[in-house]
Design an enzyme around this catalytic site. Sequence first.
Site, short mmCIF file in Angstrom:
data_model
loop_
_atom_site.label_atom_id
_atom_site.label_comp_id
_atom_site.label_asym_id
_atom_site.label_seq_id
_atom_site.Cartn_x
_atom_site.Cartn_y
_atom_site.Cartn_z
N LYS A 1 -1.61 5.35 8.52
CA LYS A 1 -0.81 5.47 7.29
C LYS A 1 -1.73 5.65 6.08
CE LYS A 1 1.68 2.53 4.05
NZ LYS A 1 2.10 1.18 3.69
N LYS B 1 -7.62 1.62 -3.21
CA LYS B 1 -7.27 1.16 -1.86
C LYS B 1 -7.43 2.28 -0.83
CE LYS B 1 -5.02 -0.92 1.54
NZ LYS B 1 -5.53 -2.01 2.32
N THR C 1 0.86 -1.18 0.00
CA THR C 1 0.00 0.00 0.00
C THR C 1 0.89 1.22 0.00
OG1 THR C 1 -1.69 -1.14 1.27
CG2 THR C 1 -1.79 1.26 1.26
P1 NAD Z 1 5.84 -5.82 7.46
O1 NAD Z 1 6.65 -4.71 8.04
O2 NAD Z 1 5.49 -6.98 8.31
O3 NAD Z 1 6.56 -6.40 6.14
C1 NAD Z 1 7.31 -5.62 5.25
C2 NAD Z 1 8.61 -6.36 5.02
O4 NAD Z 1 9.37 -5.65 4.04
C3 NAD Z 1 9.48 -6.47 6.26
O5 NAD Z 1 9.74 -7.83 6.56
C4 NAD Z 1 10.75 -5.72 5.88
O6 NAD Z 1 11.93 -6.29 6.43
C5 NAD Z 1 10.73 -5.84 4.39
N1 NAD Z 1 11.54 -4.84 3.68
C6 NAD Z 1 11.59 -3.51 3.89
N2 NAD Z 1 12.46 -2.95 3.02
C7 NAD Z 1 12.94 -3.95 2.24
C8 NAD Z 1 13.87 -4.00 1.17
N3 NAD Z 1 14.45 -2.89 0.71
N4 NAD Z 1 14.12 -5.19 0.62
C9 NAD Z 1 13.53 -6.32 1.09
N5 NAD Z 1 12.65 -6.34 2.10
C10 NAD Z 1 12.37 -5.16 2.67
O7 NAD Z 1 4.53 -5.11 6.87
P2 NAD Z 1 3.17 -5.85 6.39
O8 NAD Z 1 2.17 -5.79 7.49
O9 NAD Z 1 3.52 -7.14 5.76
O10 NAD Z 1 2.69 -4.81 5.28
C11 NAD Z 1 3.26 -4.78 3.99
C12 NAD Z 1 2.42 -3.86 3.11
O11 NAD Z 1 1.06 -4.35 3.08
C13 NAD Z 1 2.35 -2.42 3.63
O12 NAD Z 1 2.39 -1.54 2.54
C14 NAD Z 1 0.99 -2.37 4.34
O13 NAD Z 1 0.43 -1.07 4.37
C15 NAD Z 1 0.16 -3.31 3.46
N6 NAD Z 1 -0.98 -3.93 4.12
C16 NAD Z 1 -0.87 -4.45 5.38
C17 NAD Z 1 -1.98 -5.04 5.98
C18 NAD Z 1 -1.88 -5.62 7.37
O14 NAD Z 1 -2.93 -5.91 7.97
N7 NAD Z 1 -0.68 -5.84 7.91
C19 NAD Z 1 -3.20 -5.10 5.29
C20 NAD Z 1 -3.28 -4.59 4.00
C21 NAD Z 1 -2.16 -4.00 3.42
#
Ligand code: NAD
Length: 303
Positions: free
Chosen positions: A244, A169, A94
Amino acid sequence: MTKIAFIGVGNMGGGMAANQVKAGAEVTAFDLSEVACARASAAGCGVARSVAEAVAGADVVITMLPAGQHVRSVYADHVLLNARADALLIDCSTIDVDSAKAVAELAAAADFRFADAPVSGGIMAADAGTLAFMVGCEEADFPLIEAVLDPMARVIIRAGAAGAGQAAKICNNMLLGITMLGTCEAFALAEKLGLDAECFFEIASKSSGQNWSLTSYCPWPGPVPAAPSNRDYQGGFLTNLMLKDLKLAQEAAARSGAATPLGAQAGALYALFAGLGHGDRDFSAVLQMLRGRLDALDDGASA
Ligand code: NAD
């Protein structure tokens, strides 16, 4: 066997990558976090030591990263320089609409097919393969994108051209943030007026106040057993993530000239709740702030 490079296997990406493995894909994961890599490995993914190594030879690259700056740099500095020329690139993070469009332009300039495909549904839906995907892409690319996303999805809808997935979204999540606050306010008022919460739920869920925040994700513990309100608001969709998305919506509204006063107010209320130390709770816990019962969170009792 389809070869998928999965970049970002955190809370969401981990479950999504695991579902691709279950569907028979050969998945190579990369994440900066060793914990995330270990989890991906346990789910049957190969683990690469860099983005470049993960994407080399992949048919499809999927990214699930925290925010716009991560997506911009992972694509500009790594994916576009190392992916196979015919690879399909899909970003499920997102992020802001401008970053999505900028990455799509870079990808198009390098002759890649690219889609922004953010998701609705939290970690449980990511694990279960029941996410809703909203996709911004060229119309001709959509059938292939749909087939790739299918093992992770309950529904996949094309919203329009590049950036349209992110636009859909943030509009959806602004609506969710507002309906949750309205639902919480109604419960708080019902309580002050001496109504039984279960009785109010039964009436509102069968009346014109009915909405998803009430009947599928009820902030008051009890009526919807699967809702985070029954687990002291742990897990679910964190207040910080809602915040966010509401910030992204306000930035987009300011740039496009849309009037979104309720979205702005919702952002202010979730910011207040996060500032009181509850950013890591499910966003429906804002009920306890509105009914003046933050103590119900502090001592672990939810209502
Ligand atoms: P998260 O922080 O658990 O996962 C993100 C991952 O990206 C982390 O493990 C981090 O180490 C990795 N990362 C960051 N920079 C990186 C790089 N340069 N190279 C490789 N890996 C890298 O977050 P999440 O909850 O999995 O969310 C991910 C996305 O999904 C976000 O944009 C969030 O807004 C969206 N989202 C989350 C939810 C939710 O309920 N958690 C729901 C819908 C959408």
